[in-house]
Design a protein around this motif. Structure first.
Motif, PDB file in Angstrom:
ATOM      1  N   ASP A  42       0.846  -1.201   0.000  1.00 51.20           N
ATOM      2  CA  ASP A  42       0.000   0.000   0.000  1.00 51.20           C
ATOM      3  C   ASP A  42       0.880   1.249   0.000  1.00 51.20           C
ATOM      4  OD1 ASP A  42       1.010   0.309   2.539  1.00 51.20           O
ATOM      5  OD2 ASP A  42      -0.847  -0.173   3.593  1.00 51.20           O
ATOM      6  N   GLY A  43       0.295   2.365   0.354  1.00 53.30           N
ATOM      7  CA  GLY A  43       1.005   3.636   0.286  1.00 53.30           C
ATOM      8  C   GLY A  43       2.215   3.715   1.205  1.00 53.30           C
ATOM      9  N   VAL A  44       2.105   3.139   2.391  1.00 52.66           N
ATOM     10  CA  VAL A  44       3.235   3.211   3.315  1.00 52.66           C
ATOM     11  C   VAL A  44       4.425   2.443   2.744  1.00 52.66           C
ATOM     12  CG1 VAL A  44       4.068   2.683   5.635  1.00 52.66           C
ATOM     13  CG2 VAL A  44       1.732   3.468   5.309  1.00 52.66           C
ATOM     14  N   ALA A  45       4.147   1.261   2.150  1.00 55.90           N
ATOM     15  CA  ALA A  45       5.213   0.498   1.510  1.00 55.90           C
ATOM     16  C   ALA A  45       5.849   1.335   0.403  1.00 55.90           C
ATOM     17  CB  ALA A  45       4.664  -0.814   0.942  1.00 55.90           C
ATOM     18  N   ALA A  46       5.024   2.083  -0.309  1.00 53.38           N
ATOM     19  CA  ALA A  46       5.541   2.914  -1.396  1.00 53.38           C
ATOM     20  C   ALA A  46       6.435   4.031  -0.867  1.00 53.38           C
ATOM     21  CB  ALA A  46       4.396   3.483  -2.210  1.00 53.38           C
ATOM     22  N   VAL A  47       6.053   4.631   0.263  1.00 49.27           N
ATOM     23  CA  VAL A  47       6.905   5.674   0.847  1.00 49.27           C
ATOM     24  C   VAL A  47       8.222   5.055   1.322  1.00 49.27           C
ATOM     25  CG1 VAL A  47       7.135   7.368   2.708  1.00 49.27           C
ATOM     26  CG2 VAL A  47       4.962   7.118   1.531  1.00 49.27           C
ATOM     27  N   ALA A  48       8.141   3.885   1.943  1.00 50.54           N
ATOM     28  CA  ALA A  48       9.358   3.204   2.397  1.00 50.54           C
ATOM     29  C   ALA A  48      10.273   2.923   1.207  1.00 50.54           C
ATOM     30  CB  ALA A  48       8.997   1.902   3.114  1.00 50.54           C
ATOM     31  N   SER A  56       9.054   6.052   8.718  1.00 57.66           N
ATOM     32  CA  SER A  56       8.676   7.161   9.601  1.00 57.66           C
ATOM     33  C   SER A  56       8.998   8.537   9.036  1.00 57.66           C
ATOM     34  CB  SER A  56       9.396   7.081  10.956  1.00 57.66           C
ATOM     35  OG  SER A  56       9.577   5.766  11.367  1.00 57.66           O
ATOM     36  N   ILE A  57       9.879   8.595   8.037  1.00 55.66           N
ATOM     37  CA  ILE A  57      10.363   9.909   7.611  1.00 55.66           C
ATOM     38  C   ILE A  57       9.837  10.252   6.217  1.00 55.66           C
ATOM     39  CG2 ILE A  57      12.437   9.646   9.015  1.00 55.66           C
ATOM     40  CD1 ILE A  57      14.037   9.092   6.492  1.00 55.66           C
ATOM     41  N   SER A  58      10.041  11.511   5.839  1.00 61.26           N
ATOM     42  CA  SER A  58       9.611  11.958   4.515  1.00 61.26           C
ATOM     43  C   SER A  58      10.778  11.852   3.537  1.00 61.26           C
ATOM     44  CB  SER A  58       9.157  13.416   4.594  1.00 61.26           C
ATOM     45  OG  SER A  58      10.286  14.247   4.797  1.00 61.26           O
ATOM     46  N   PRO A  59      10.511  11.910   2.239  1.00 57.39           N
ATOM     47  CA  PRO A  59      11.620  11.867   1.275  1.00 57.39           C
ATOM     48  C   PRO A  59      12.630  13.001   1.475  1.00 57.39           C
ATOM     49  CG  PRO A  59       9.571  11.350   0.168  1.00 57.39           C
ATOM     50  CD  PRO A  59       9.210  11.748   1.565  1.00 57.39           C
ATOM     51  N   LEU A  60      12.174  14.172   1.905  1.00 61.92           N
ATOM     52  CA  LEU A  60      13.139  15.246   2.174  1.00 61.92           C
ATOM     53  C   LEU A  60      14.007  14.893   3.376  1.00 61.92           C
ATOM     54  CD1 LEU A  60      11.078  18.525   1.560  1.00 61.92           C
ATOM     55  CD2 LEU A  60      12.959  17.604   0.189  1.00 61.92           C
ATOM     56  N   GLY A  61      13.379  14.297   4.368  1.00 54.73           N
ATOM     57  CA  GLY A  61      14.145  13.816   5.523  1.00 54.73           C
ATOM     58  C   GLY A  61      15.156  12.766   5.094  1.00 54.73           C
ATOM     59  N   ALA A  62      14.754  11.952   4.111  1.00 53.89           N
ATOM     60  CA  ALA A  62      15.650  10.894   3.633  1.00 53.89           C
ATOM     61  C   ALA A  62      16.887  11.481   2.957  1.00 53.89           C
ATOM     62  CB  ALA A  62      14.901   9.965   2.671  1.00 53.89           C
ATOM     63  N   ILE A  63      16.727  12.611   2.279  1.00 52.75           N
ATOM     64  CA  ILE A  63      17.899  13.261   1.660  1.00 52.75           C
ATOM     65  C   ILE A  63      18.883  13.692   2.747  1.00 52.75           C
ATOM     66  CG2 ILE A  63      18.718  15.282   0.385  1.00 52.75           C
ATOM     67  CD1 ILE A  63      16.227  15.186  -1.295  1.00 52.75           C
ATOM     68  N   LEU A  64      18.351  14.348   3.766  1.00 52.21           N
ATOM     69  CA  LEU A  64      19.216  14.804   4.861  1.00 52.21           C
ATOM     70  C   LEU A  64      19.893  13.609   5.538  1.00 52.21           C
ATOM     71  CD1 LEU A  64      20.193  17.122   6.683  1.00 52.21           C
ATOM     72  CD2 LEU A  64      18.157  16.755   8.101  1.00 52.21           C
ATOM     73  N   LEU A  65      19.095  12.583   5.823  1.00 53.51           N
ATOM     74  CA  LEU A  65      19.639  11.387   6.470  1.00 53.51           C
ATOM     75  C   LEU A  65      20.763  10.783   5.619  1.00 53.51           C
ATOM     76  CD1 LEU A  65      19.703   9.038   8.469  1.00 53.51           C
ATOM     77  CD2 LEU A  65      17.744   8.041   7.290  1.00 53.51           C
ATOM     78  N   GLY A  66      20.509  10.695   4.317  1.00 59.77           N
ATOM     79  CA  GLY A  66      21.496  10.092   3.424  1.00 59.77           C
ATOM     80  C   GLY A  66      22.794  10.884   3.379  1.00 59.77           C
ATOM     81  N   LEU A  67      22.686  12.185   3.219  1.00 64.39           N
ATOM     82  CA  LEU A  67      23.905  13.010   3.120  1.00 64.39           C
ATOM     83  C   LEU A  67      24.754  12.885   4.379  1.00 64.39           C
ATOM     84  CD1 LEU A  67      22.473  16.258   1.459  1.00 64.39           C
ATOM     85  CD2 LEU A  67      24.021  14.582   0.413  1.00 64.39           C
ATOM     86  N   VAL A  68      24.078  12.972   5.546  1.00 63.14           N
ATOM     87  CA  VAL A  68      24.801  12.867   6.818  1.00 63.14           C
ATOM     88  C   VAL A  68      25.455  11.489   6.933  1.00 63.14           C
ATOM     89  CG1 VAL A  68      24.492  12.747   9.324  1.00 63.14           C
ATOM     90  CG2 VAL A  68      23.361  14.555   8.008  1.00 63.14           C
ATOM     91  N   THR A  69      24.694  10.453   6.611  1.00 56.90           N
ATOM     92  CA  THR A  69      25.209   9.084   6.728  1.00 56.90           C
ATOM     93  C   THR A  69      26.426   8.875   5.836  1.00 56.90           C
ATOM     94  OG1 THR A  69      22.979   8.298   7.146  1.00 56.90           O
ATOM     95  CG2 THR A  69      24.611   6.648   6.529  1.00 56.90           C
ATOM     96  N   GLY A  70      26.319   9.324   4.589  1.00 51.83           N
ATOM     97  CA  GLY A  70      27.433   9.149   3.654  1.00 51.83           C
ATOM     98  C   GLY A  70      28.711   9.744   4.190  1.00 51.83           C
ATOM     99  N   ALA A  71      28.617  10.986   4.655  1.00 46.39           N
ATOM    100  CA  ALA A  71      29.819  11.674   5.135  1.00 46.39           C
ATOM    101  C   ALA A  71      30.339  11.048   6.432  1.00 46.39           C
ATOM    102  CB  ALA A  71      29.517  13.156   5.332  1.00 46.39           C
ATOM    103  N   VAL A  72      29.425  10.762   7.361  1.00 42.63           N
ATOM    104  CA  VAL A  72      29.863  10.234   8.660  1.00 42.63           C
ATOM    105  C   VAL A  72      30.476   8.834   8.509  1.00 42.63           C
ATOM    106  CG1 VAL A  72      29.121   9.515  10.971  1.00 42.63           C
ATOM    107  CG2 VAL A  72      28.262  11.644   9.994  1.00 42.63           C
ATOM    108  N   CYS A  73      29.834   7.982   7.715  1.00 42.44           N
ATOM    109  CA  CYS A  73      30.374   6.629   7.537  1.00 42.44           C
ATOM    110  C   CYS A  73      31.715   6.672   6.801  1.00 42.44           C
ATOM    111  CB  CYS A  73      29.376   5.741   6.803  1.00 42.44           C
ATOM    112  SG  CYS A  73      27.970   5.259   7.821  1.00 42.44           S
TER     113      CYS A  73
END
Lengths: 447, 112
Positions: free
Chosen positions: A236-242, A290-307
């Motif tokens: 459903d929609g939640v799976a699609a957002v994930a 739990s997060i939005s696609p914009l949140g996912a961008i922020l999460l991704g950028l931080v993760t990439g640099a920190v890892c």
């Protein structure tokens, strides 16, 4: 027909063939992540231990599947207490083929086989830290014990309906805690016991095949859609957002890692792109529901640099996390799990809100508890298990075998046969012409 | 007789070969080699770990010539192999006692 369906739909969930089909496909997608991981890791080691790296992932498909059938599923997902499931489903008995997973419209068998794939890849993840130096028998015993003592209980804590972390409200949508932090902490526990590869920090241990790493990373990325979107257990929609968040955060993390590398080391490396993508996949795993696609961008950028920064820690602290399981999976998992405390919108699959969405500190505190509990338990148990195995049978191969390569020593094979390349010399030495040497099989020599 | 040995950048092989043919050299031996001089190889980075790869690919060319041609030939090779950038390689010569053509058994300058 129509009125009858409407009346029944109001009752308890009925089997939904759309969701069931989606979940079976998701399970198959998650399955392909394990061979994907094998290639991701396999390309990163030296030629002399490439096969062993592939095998350490592949054997998990064998061993964990059997354990899961015998007792893993029951211990992880049957109702029991806060720390361990029950015994009703031992041997997968007492599960009706049309019986539904409580509260959902998919059969229990579908849920069980989907979760089996998670149980398989989690121990396989640990193997990346142990490249080039452990006995295959010791590894096989280790994952048997680790899955039993650590994975099955932790999966219950995090996802079981009566699991203590689940009941507290800790969110782990698709396994950031149960899979990635769990495996990363276990990797750290084992390597602290077994020690470094011979020549770590002195010899160059360059990856032998980065295209293979890219192939593996691509398969992981592909399979991860099943891992994350499938974790909603419905199409459903939640799976699609994930699904969307999985793609977005991964893209951002790849870019974050590459930018860090360019600034820090001067090049955009291929291994960096693959690693950044995997780090992004790891981090978005707990948060994608739990997060939005914009949140996912922020999460991704931080993760990439920190890892990207975190993988260098092994040189500073002197532990040989060969293929950066700690730096990518543990650190990425922690960032992803804590990000829920900041970025949860309350409007996707879960109602909990993070700090940035007016939810206060509460959820962040819960996420800290989840991270700390799993990390600590896995690290300690893993180190104890490794020590026990080391005392009983020795965890590492001999120095001689390690120097010559574990592929030869443990599997009686080598990954690549380059004799054709040198056939002219081989032909000259054996007295034959080069064409004959190409065509005829090598003679067996009795030594 | 002299043995001229040149270690040059792989991509200059064709130029060196053509220059030698123009000079009138009949035969040469080419080997793939690796090594380093003052430039000390290059650096590769894997997940932040920097590896110094000090052995870089080179081509080793060997030519047997008569004493009187040696100096000119060295000049020819140097000119053809030069790019002006670091890592262009080296050319040197050694005296040779004997040379024998395997097919005929000819010795000395006749064997060249």
């Amino acid at each position: 027909m129509a009125p009858a369906i409407i009346t029944l739909a109001a009752d308890a969930p009925r089997l939904d063939s759309g969701s069931t089909a989606f979940m079976l496909i998701s399970a198959a997608l998650v399955m392909v992540m394990t061979p994907g991981l094998a290639f991701f890791y396999g390309g990163m080691v030296r030629v002399k231990s490439a096969l062993n790296m592939l095998m350490m992932s592949f054997i998990s498909l064998g061993i964990i599947t059997i354990l899961w059938t015998l007792y893993g599923f029951s211990f992880a997902f049957d109702t029991g207490n806060g720390f361990l499931g029950g015994t009703n489903w031992l041997g997968m008995r007492n599960i009706g083929i049309s019986e539904l997973w409580p509260g959902y419209s998919i059969p229990i068998y579908v849920f069980a086989v989907f979760q089996l794939m998670f149980a398989i890849i989690t121990p396989a993840l640990i193997s990346g830290a142990l490249a080039d130096r452990v006995k295959f028998t010791a590894w096989s015993l280790y994952i048997t014990l680790w899955a039993t003592v650590v994975y099955f209980p932790v999966a219950h804590w995090v996802w079981g309906s009566d699991g203590w972390l689940y009941k507290k409200g800790v969110i782990d949508f698709a396994g950031g805690t149960a899979v990635h932090i769990n495996a990363g902490a276990a990797a750290l526990g084992v390597i602290l016991v077994i020690g470094k590869r011979k020549g770590f920090g002195r010899d160059a241990m360059r990856p032998h095949n980065i295209p293979l790493v890219m192939l593996g990373a691509g398969l992981l990325w592909f399979g991860w859609f099943g891992f994350n979107a499938g974790s909603w257990l419905a199409s459903d929609g939640v799976a699609a957002v994930a699904f969307t968040n999985t793609q977005v955060a991964t893209a951002a993390a790849m870019i974050g890692w590459l930018v860090y590398e360019r600034l820090r080391h001067g090049s955009f490396t291929t291994l960096g792109a693959a690693s950044g993508a995997v780090a992004g996949l790891v981090a978005v795993t707990p948060a994608c529901g739990s997060i939005s696609p914009l949140g996912a961008i922020l999460l991704g950028l931080v993760t990439g640099a920190v890892c990207a920064a975190a993988v260098g820690l092994k040189y500073r602290f002197g532990y040989d996390d060969s293929l950066d399981v700690v730096g990518v999976h543990m650190v990425g998992g922690i960032i992803g799990s804590l990000s829920i405390g900041f970025l949860a919108t309350g409007g996707v699959g879960q109602t909990a809100k993070g700090l940035f969405y007016g939810g206060g500190w509460h959820q962040l505190g819960l996420q800290f508890i989840g991270v700390g509990a799993v990390l600590g338990y896995s690290l300690v148990c893993s180190a104890i298990l490794a020590k026990l195995i080391d005392m009983v049978m020795g965890f590492r191969v001999s120095e001689e075998e390690e120097a010559a390569g574990v592929d030869q020593a443990l599997h009686a094979e080598s990954a690549y046969d380059f004799t054709a390349v040198g056939s002219r010399i081989a032909g000259a030495l054996t007295g034959g012409s080069s064409t004959e040497a190409d065509a005829s099989p090598t003679k067996k020599v009795d030594a | 007789m002299k043995l001229i040995t040149a270690v040059v950048k792989p991509h200059r092989l064709d130029e060196v070969k053509e220059a030698l043919q123009a000079f009138g050299v009949h035969g040469l031996t080419v080997t793939e080699a690796s090594g380093y001089g003052r430039q000390r190889g290059h650096t590769e980075v894997y997940r932040g770990a920097e590896y110094t790869v000090d052995l870089v690919p080179k081509i080793r060319i060997e030519i047997l010539v008569e004493d009187s041609d040696a100096d000119d030939l060295i000049e020819v090779v140097v000119k053809a192999a030069r790019t002006g950038k670091i890592g262009d390689g080296k050319v040197w010569s050694l005296p040779v006692d004997t040379a024998v053509r395997v097919r005929t058994g000819e010795r000395g300058p006749d064997a060249l």
